[in-house]
Motif scaffolding. Structure first.
Motif, PDB file in Angstrom:
ATOM      1  N   SER A 127       0.806  -1.226   0.000  1.00 49.87           N
ATOM      2  CA  SER A 127       0.000   0.000   0.000  1.00 49.87           C
ATOM      3  C   SER A 127       0.838   1.275   0.000  1.00 49.87           C
ATOM      4  CB  SER A 127      -0.941  -0.001   1.213  1.00 49.87           C
ATOM      5  OG  SER A 127      -0.209  -0.044   2.426  1.00 49.87           O
ATOM      6  N   ARG A 128       2.153   1.142  -0.114  1.00 50.82           N
ATOM      7  CA  ARG A 128       3.032   2.316  -0.015  1.00 50.82           C
ATOM      8  C   ARG A 128       2.684   3.384  -1.033  1.00 50.82           C
ATOM      9  NH1 ARG A 128       9.234   1.260  -1.269  1.00 50.82           N
ATOM     10  NH2 ARG A 128       8.230   0.664  -3.231  1.00 50.82           N
ATOM     11  N   ASP A 129       2.387   3.016  -2.250  1.00 48.20           N
ATOM     12  CA  ASP A 129       2.107   3.990  -3.307  1.00 48.20           C
ATOM     13  C   ASP A 129       0.611   4.193  -3.534  1.00 48.20           C
ATOM     14  OD1 ASP A 129       4.869   4.329  -3.799  1.00 48.20           O
ATOM     15  OD2 ASP A 129       4.888   2.519  -5.047  1.00 48.20           O
ATOM     16  N   ALA A 130      -0.207   3.613  -2.682  1.00 44.80           N
ATOM     17  CA  ALA A 130      -1.662   3.762  -2.804  1.00 44.80           C
ATOM     18  C   ALA A 130      -2.116   5.020  -2.061  1.00 44.80           C
ATOM     19  CB  ALA A 130      -2.363   2.534  -2.235  1.00 44.80           C
ATOM     20  N   PRO A 131      -3.307   5.524  -2.343  1.00 53.35           N
ATOM     21  CA  PRO A 131      -3.809   6.701  -1.619  1.00 53.35           C
ATOM     22  C   PRO A 131      -4.022   6.428  -0.129  1.00 53.35           C
ATOM     23  CG  PRO A 131      -5.058   6.333  -3.640  1.00 53.35           C
ATOM     24  CD  PRO A 131      -4.215   5.125  -3.434  1.00 53.35           C
ATOM     25  N   GLN A 132      -4.360   5.188   0.211  1.00 49.47           N
ATOM     26  CA  GLN A 132      -4.575   4.818   1.606  1.00 49.47           C
ATOM     27  C   GLN A 132      -3.422   3.926   2.061  1.00 49.47           C
ATOM     28  OE1 GLN A 132      -7.265   4.009  -0.719  1.00 49.47           O
ATOM     29  NE2 GLN A 132      -7.991   6.121  -0.436  1.00 49.47           N
ATOM     30  N   LYS A 133      -2.755   4.339   3.124  1.00 50.51           N
ATOM     31  CA  LYS A 133      -1.519   3.681   3.530  1.00 50.51           C
ATOM     32  C   LYS A 133      -1.611   3.128   4.949  1.00 50.51           C
ATOM     33  CE  LYS A 133       1.025   7.235   0.940  1.00 50.51           C
ATOM     34  NZ  LYS A 133       1.123   6.442  -0.295  1.00 50.51           N
ATOM     35  N   VAL A 134      -0.616   2.348   5.299  1.00 54.29           N
ATOM     36  CA  VAL A 134      -0.382   1.936   6.682  1.00 54.29           C
ATOM     37  C   VAL A 134       0.362   3.067   7.381  1.00 54.29           C
ATOM     38  CG1 VAL A 134       0.866   0.298   8.158  1.00 54.29           C
ATOM     39  CG2 VAL A 134      -0.356  -0.518   6.124  1.00 54.29           C
ATOM     40  N   ALA A 135       0.070   3.277   8.654  1.00 56.78           N
ATOM     41  CA  ALA A 135       0.793   4.269   9.454  1.00 56.78           C
ATOM     42  C   ALA A 135       1.109   3.649  10.805  1.00 56.78           C
ATOM     43  CB  ALA A 135      -0.024   5.538   9.625  1.00 56.78           C
ATOM     44  N   ILE A 136       2.104   4.211  11.484  1.00 59.09           N
ATOM     45  CA  ILE A 136       2.448   3.811  12.848  1.00 59.09           C
ATOM     46  C   ILE A 136       3.126   5.005  13.515  1.00 59.09           C
ATOM     47  CG2 ILE A 136       4.559   2.721  11.960  1.00 59.09           C
ATOM     48  CD1 ILE A 136       4.525   0.873  14.401  1.00 59.09           C
ATOM     49  N   PRO A 137       2.664   5.429  14.688  1.00 62.67           N
ATOM     50  CA  PRO A 137       3.312   6.573  15.347  1.00 62.67           C
ATOM     51  C   PRO A 137       4.756   6.241  15.713  1.00 62.67           C
ATOM     52  CG  PRO A 137       1.163   6.097  16.334  1.00 62.67           C
ATOM     53  CD  PRO A 137       1.508   4.937  15.452  1.00 62.67           C
ATOM     54  N   LEU A 138       5.689   6.961  15.087  1.00 59.98           N
ATOM     55  CA  LEU A 138       7.111   6.738  15.345  1.00 59.98           C
ATOM     56  C   LEU A 138       7.820   8.063  15.572  1.00 59.98           C
ATOM     57  CD1 LEU A 138       7.996   3.917  12.766  1.00 59.98           C
ATOM     58  CD2 LEU A 138       7.794   3.676  15.255  1.00 59.98           C
ATOM     59  N   ASN A 139       7.153   9.006  16.264  1.00 57.93           N
ATOM     60  CA  ASN A 139       7.893  10.159  16.750  1.00 57.93           C
ATOM     61  C   ASN A 139       8.802   9.668  17.874  1.00 57.93           C
ATOM     62  OD1 ASN A 139       6.331   9.931  19.079  1.00 57.93           O
ATOM     63  ND2 ASN A 139       5.257  11.856  18.815  1.00 57.93           N
TER      64      ASN A 139
ATOM     65  N   TYR B  18      -4.814   1.387   8.021  1.00 56.65           N
ATOM     66  CA  TYR B  18      -4.448   0.422   9.072  1.00 56.65           C
ATOM     67  C   TYR B  18      -3.259   0.949   9.862  1.00 56.65           C
ATOM     68  CZ  TYR B  18      -2.753  -3.942  11.204  1.00 56.65           C
ATOM     69  OH  TYR B  18      -2.323  -4.905  12.080  1.00 56.65           O
ATOM     70  N   VAL B  19      -3.316   0.741  11.171  1.00 56.41           N
ATOM     71  CA  VAL B  19      -2.200   1.032  12.077  1.00 56.41           C
ATOM     72  C   VAL B  19      -1.931  -0.232  12.882  1.00 56.41           C
ATOM     73  CG1 VAL B  19      -1.393   2.402  14.028  1.00 56.41           C
ATOM     74  CG2 VAL B  19      -2.767   3.487  12.251  1.00 56.41           C
ATOM     75  N   PRO B  20      -0.736  -0.788  12.804  1.00 58.32           N
ATOM     76  CA  PRO B  20      -0.479  -2.046  13.513  1.00 58.32           C
ATOM     77  C   PRO B  20      -0.244  -1.877  15.003  1.00 58.32           C
ATOM     78  CG  PRO B  20       1.494  -1.339  12.355  1.00 58.32           C
ATOM     79  CD  PRO B  20       0.408  -0.392  11.959  1.00 58.32           C
ATOM     80  N   LEU B  21       0.222  -0.669  15.418  1.00 53.26           N
ATOM     81  CA  LEU B  21       0.647  -0.506  16.803  1.00 53.26           C
ATOM     82  C   LEU B  21       0.574   0.962  17.200  1.00 53.26           C
ATOM     83  CD1 LEU B  21       1.962  -2.448  19.053  1.00 53.26           C
ATOM     84  CD2 LEU B  21       4.095  -1.271  18.469  1.00 53.26           C
ATOM     85  N   MET B  22      -0.333   1.265  18.104  1.00 52.97           N
ATOM     86  CA  MET B  22      -0.368   2.584  18.737  1.00 52.97           C
ATOM     87  C   MET B  22      -1.208   2.469  20.003  1.00 52.97           C
ATOM     88  SD  MET B  22      -2.944   4.917  16.438  1.00 52.97           S
ATOM     89  CE  MET B  22      -4.623   4.385  16.031  1.00 52.97           C
ATOM     90  N   PHE B  23      -0.994   3.379  20.937  1.00 52.96           N
ATOM     91  CA  PHE B  23      -1.807   3.368  22.142  1.00 52.96           C
ATOM     92  C   PHE B  23      -3.258   3.602  21.753  1.00 52.96           C
ATOM     93  CE2 PHE B  23       2.386   4.175  23.984  1.00 52.96           C
ATOM     94  CZ  PHE B  23       2.376   3.227  25.003  1.00 52.96           C
ATOM     95  N   GLY B  24      -4.121   2.667  22.170  1.00 51.60           N
ATOM     96  CA  GLY B  24      -5.505   2.688  21.738  1.00 51.60           C
ATOM     97  C   GLY B  24      -6.344   3.713  22.480  1.00 51.60           C
ATOM     98  N   TYR B  25      -7.113   4.478  21.728  1.00 47.40           N
ATOM     99  CA  TYR B  25      -8.070   5.451  22.263  1.00 47.40           C
ATOM    100  C   TYR B  25      -9.458   4.996  21.862  1.00 47.40           C
ATOM    101  CZ  TYR B  25      -4.507   8.842  23.664  1.00 47.40           C
ATOM    102  OH  TYR B  25      -3.467   9.476  24.300  1.00 47.40           O
ATOM    103  N   SER B  26     -10.210   4.468  22.828  1.00 48.54           N
ATOM    104  CA  SER B  26     -11.512   3.883  22.519  1.00 48.54           C
ATOM    105  C   SER B  26     -12.509   4.910  21.996  1.00 48.54           C
ATOM    106  CB  SER B  26     -12.082   3.191  23.759  1.00 48.54           C
ATOM    107  OG  SER B  26     -12.193   4.093  24.845  1.00 48.54           O
ATOM    108  N   ASN B  27     -12.254   6.198  22.227  1.00 46.60           N
ATOM    109  CA  ASN B  27     -13.163   7.237  21.703  1.00 46.60           C
ATOM    110  C   ASN B  27     -13.368   7.103  20.204  1.00 46.60           C
ATOM    111  OD1 ASN B  27     -11.144   8.315  23.817  1.00 46.60           O
ATOM    112  ND2 ASN B  27     -12.999   9.521  24.207  1.00 46.60           N
TER     113      ASN B  27
END
Length: 395
Positions: free
Chosen positions: A151-163, A233-242
């Protein structure tokens, strides 16, 4: 603070962190005739702001559990054992969501009540996932990498917070997924071979994910995912149930367990929030009464979750009505949080996390240092951290 007539509390600036406290305080104030003001700070300050700055100005403080060592040794926080009875504490411990309760225990005493439970989990936009025709959701990190690459070159991508802060947490979680708690035993160094594999995997993954992953935290990624069509899709991030609540944002997210690593373990770092009582409060009895109300299982299963909170008491996580409000969030992520990894809590971890996060972030995103240099620099930081415990790590 002794001259004030109102109680003051410090939350963090998100509906999950602030709205339930304001709702409970309003109810409590009507009964007690005492006004309560909740201030809020950004997530970054919640993770990093020194406890000393807060204990002087506030009666009640929401803290991150790595502050437990500071709370216990600084004289800034009143031990919970001094303002709740033994039966109340036993109930809190018996209904802990994963290690949430024990993460605030230090030297045999409790330093905060776990009013909010969280860990790193996965999230998906079901509509975008179905449209992308990517097949089953990833169950393992190897699957995540393949989906991200496709999905790297698709309009919708995978993300993961890596700050920086969350690159550090992701590094720990991937490592734990490969080796369990042996990845970083208490008062020791991380397993160097596993740490190398974790770092190299994150660097490879960073090349395939949404560019916002480099700078954004879980709140920003969740807002982007729920407010635009950029992230599926995000494989790993702190979940916010809101974000699983219909109507909270334009789109609804569905949360699930974290991916498995090569050891078959769903590695995840524990998050959540503890409610602590300042030793400098001039109204300790009133503040303690409000804190007991907030952490009470009836409150947690009722007004707390109804107002948008993410409770820390197991009764709320087990509640069918609570799960119905958040798309089954609590049931869907429970197995991950039950085995979540607890970050070090010794004094000095706040600064350690900042420096380690910057180090890992630089390696993952810039490529201007080798993995061996990164590991050696991380090891020196661990030595500095362990110095605060009176022990040195065995190299």
């Amino acid at each position: 603070m002794s001259g004030r007539n109102a109680l003051r509390g410090m939350a963090w600036d998100h509906p999950r962190g602030r709205a339930p406290l304001e709702a409970i305080a309003a109810e409590w104030s009507r009964e007690r005739g005492i006004s309560v003001t909740w201030d809020a700070r950004p997530l970054k300050d919640f993770e990093d702001q020194p406890l000393e700055e807060l204990a002087t100005a506030y009666d009640l403080i929401l803290i991150d559990y790595p502050y437990a060592g500071v709370a216990a040794t600084s004289g800034l926080i009143v031990a919970v054992d001094d303002w709740v009875d033994a039966a109340y504490l036993r109930d809190q411990a018996a209904h802990s969501v994963g290690p949430s309760f024990s993460s605030y225990t230090w030297s045999g005493r409790q330093w905060a009540l776990a009013i909010d439970a969280a860990c790193q989990v996965s999230a998906v936009r079901d509509d975008l996932w179905a449209a992308a025709n990517l097949g089953p959701l990833p169950d393992a990190w190897a699957d995540v990498w393949h989906v991200a690459k496709r999905s790297r070159d698709a309009p919708q991508k995978v993300a993961i917070p890596l700050n920086p802060n969350h690159a550090y947490c992701a590094f720990l979680s991937v490592g734990v997924s490969m080796a369990g708690d042996l990845f970083w035993p208490v008062e020791a160094h991380v397993d160097r071979a596993v740490a190398r594999e974790s770092l190299e995997f994150l660097r490879q993954l960073a090349a395939e994910v949404h560019p916002a992953s480099r700078i954004e935290d879980p709140i920003a990624i969740s807002d982007r995912m729920a407010g635009t069509d950029e992230i599926l899709y995000v494989p790993l991030m702190f979940g916010y149930s809101n974000y699983a609540r219909p109507g909270f944002r334009h789109h609804t997210l569905r949360f699930g367990n974290a991916p498995r690593g090569s050891a078959g373990i769903r590695g995840s770092v524990l998050g959540g929030v503890g409610l602590a009582l300042s030793a400098r409060s001039g109204r300790r009895a009133d503040a303690a009464d409000l804190a007991r109300r907030i952490a009470d299982p009836r409150t947690q299963s009722g007004i707390y979750v109804n107002a948008g909170g993410q409770p820390g008491h197991g009764a709320a996580w087990d509640s069918p009505s609570a799960n119905a409000q958040v798309g089954g969030f609590f049931n869907a992520t429970r197995s991950t949080i039950e085995h979540a990894f607890v970050r070090p809590r010794v004094p000095g971890h706040r600064r350690f996390q900042q420096l380690a996060g910057e180090l890992i972030h630089r390696f993952v995103w810039t490529g201007d240092t080798s993995v061996e240099v990164c590991l050696s620099d991380f090891g020196r930081l661990v030595d500095s951290l362990l110095w605060h415990t009176g022990h040195r790590a065995v190299v």
